[in-house]
Design an enzyme around this catalytic site. Structure first.
Site, short mmCIF file in Angstrom:
data_model
loop_
_atom_site.label_atom_id
_atom_site.label_comp_id
_atom_site.label_asym_id
_atom_site.label_seq_id
_atom_site.Cartn_x
_atom_site.Cartn_y
_atom_site.Cartn_z
N CYS A 123 -13.26 17.18 48.96
CA CYS A 123 -14.73 16.67 49.57
C CYS A 123 -14.09 15.89 50.56
CB CYS A 123 -15.39 15.90 48.56
SG CYS A 123 -16.84 15.24 49.54
N CYS A 137 -23.57 12.69 45.59
CA CYS A 137 -23.56 14.24 45.32
C CYS A 137 -23.34 14.38 43.83
CB CYS A 137 -22.41 14.85 46.04
SG CYS A 137 -22.20 16.73 45.96
N CYS A 160 -16.48 18.40 44.31
CA CYS A 160 -15.13 19.35 44.83
C CYS A 160 -14.17 18.26 45.19
CB CYS A 160 -15.93 19.72 46.07
SG CYS A 160 -17.40 20.68 45.76
S1 SF4 Z 1 -17.78 18.97 49.14
FE1 SF4 Z 1 -18.43 17.04 48.72
S2 SF4 Z 1 -20.48 16.54 49.38
FE2 SF4 Z 1 -20.12 18.92 49.63
S3 SF4 Z 1 -20.68 19.62 47.44
FE3 SF4 Z 1 -18.74 19.02 47.32
S4 SF4 Z 1 -18.68 17.03 46.36
FE4 SF4 Z 1 -20.75 17.34 47.29
#
Ligand code: SF4
Length: 396
Positions: A92, A85, A89
């Site tokens: 995540c 990704c 986040c």
């Molecule tokens: S939650 Fe994880 S997979 Fe989804 S955008 Fe954020 S970092 Fe990427």
């Protein structure tokens, strides 16, 4: 003598008659027992299954053994084909632990196996699903599932940052629903959460994608994870203006090995909110008719999750324990270890109108709405007419 013979005959007759009655009674009793057992079996089986699910101190795998003769149908499957990704986040729960992606033909083989096992809906997710091969790999899977497997519903969950209009032109017709993750309409909060990349504005991008979904006839959905940084936010106006077919609202969830614990790539404890705080957020947004809430309890075991190796991930023990790959052992064998709670799947509304043909959307729907973004408030029009202010732009 005559009297004696008559009495003996009568006795024989009586005895034969009693034998017939006994035999009839015994046969009737057996029939009744069989009927009772047959009619009460489903209830007993359900009760046993429930007991196994809810019983204290169950060991991993116990439930799978109990269920082994009752195959679960993979009606709706979430295929996280990449863990890579471009966002970071903080909460995540499917992190970049590998960079593996199956060769396209192998992925298609797995999808065919799932279709043969009863799959009706596929959702492609990640990581960020548009990151691999600039979205071509994803596009080919979407096209394969709709045009060749003829699935009722094909959807994607994405952070939206890597989607280009060209992708909609090439693959939009095969896609039923595009869900974009958006946790805040305040860009500073998005940056705090980790949804941001330099100069690109996550909310601006969301508006652009909303317009493309309308133009290319893809149902538009929003996913939000409610956490410590957005739990006080009021998103009513922005969500109503964007008018998604569904607004999925998740409570931030801890998963050991993903966003919690020693070997995790994230530490999400600082994002977690209480059930009461989550309820408070839902209460504030109860006027949004498309809101679909998902508490931790509803979310944990109600998704059939396939990882990048096409292994089902079992979240029953608060982490993601993989099954064997469906490519090696088949769907029926692998799904026994998925930990999937079909009852909770139905209870959370996992089966809904999920094909764009059945959604009967009014694609000509043009809406002028006032969208308020924190610190900025302007009138914009989603049909492409810029009406006023620095925030107004052409979304056509
Ligand atoms: S939650 Fe994880 S997979 Fe989804 S955008 Fe954020 S970092 Fe990427």
């Amino acid at each position: 003598m005559w009297i004696l013979e008559s009495t003996a005959s009568a006795g024989r007759l009586l005895s034969a008659f009693r034998w017939s009655l006994d035999s009839l009674y015994s046969n009737l009793a057996s029939l009744l027992c069989w009927l009772r057992a047959t009619l009460s079996f489903p209830a007993a089986w359900k009760a046993q299954k429930q007991q196994v699910r809810e019983g204290p101190g169950e060991t991993p795998g116990q439930e799978e053994e109990e269920d082994s003769d009752v195959p679960t149908t993979p009606m709706s499957v979430n295929y996280h084909f990449t863990r890579q990704c471009n966002y970071r986040c903080g909460f995540c729960f499917h992190t970049a632990k590998t960079s593996f992606v199956l060769p396209l033909e192998e992925a298609k083989r797995g999808l065919l196996l799932l279709k043969e096992a009863g799959m009706e809906k596929i959702n492609f997710s990640g990581g960020e699903p548009f990151i691999h091969d600039r979205g071509r790999y994803l596009g080919e899977l979407v096209r394969f599932c709709k045009a060749e497997l003829r699935l009722q519903s094909v959807s994607i969950v994405s952070n939206g940052s890597l989607i280009r209009e060209r992708w909609f032109k090439d693959y939009g017709e095969y896609l039923d629903i595009l869900a974009i993750s958006c946790d805040s309409f305040d860009e500073q909060v998005n940056v705090l959460i980790g949804r941001g990349q330099g100069r690109k504005n996550h909310v601006d991008n969301l508006q652009k994608l909303r317009a493309w979904c309308r133009d290319y006839r893809v149902a538009f959905k929003i996913n939000s994870v409610i956490n410590r940084f957005n739990v006080q936010e009021d998103m009513n106006e922005q969500i109503k203006a964007l008018n998604p077919v569904r607004w999925k609202v998740f409570q931030c969830l801890l998963i050991e090995g993903e966003n919690s614990g020693a070997d995790a790539l994230r530490e999400a404890a600082r994002f977690v909110i209480s059930d009461e705080e989550f309820e408070g957020f839902l209460e504030r947004h109860k006027g949004v008719s498309c809101l679909v809430p998902e508490s931790n309890q509803k979310m944990k075991d109600s998704y059939l999750i396939l990882d990048e190796y096409m292994r089902f991930l079992n979240c029953r023990n608060g982490r993601k324990d993989p099954s064997k790959s469906i490519l090696d052992v088949g769907v029926r064998e692998a799904i026994k270890f998925s930990g999937f709670d079909e009852k909770m799947f139905l209870k959370r509304g996992g089966k809904y109108v999920w094909s764009k043909a059945d959604l009967k959307l009014d694609w000509g729907f043009q809406l002028c709405n006032r969208i308020q973004v924190q610190n900025r408030s302007d009138v914009i029009c989603l049909n492409g007419l810029a009406l006023s202010g620095a925030w107004s732009r052409d979304f056509g």
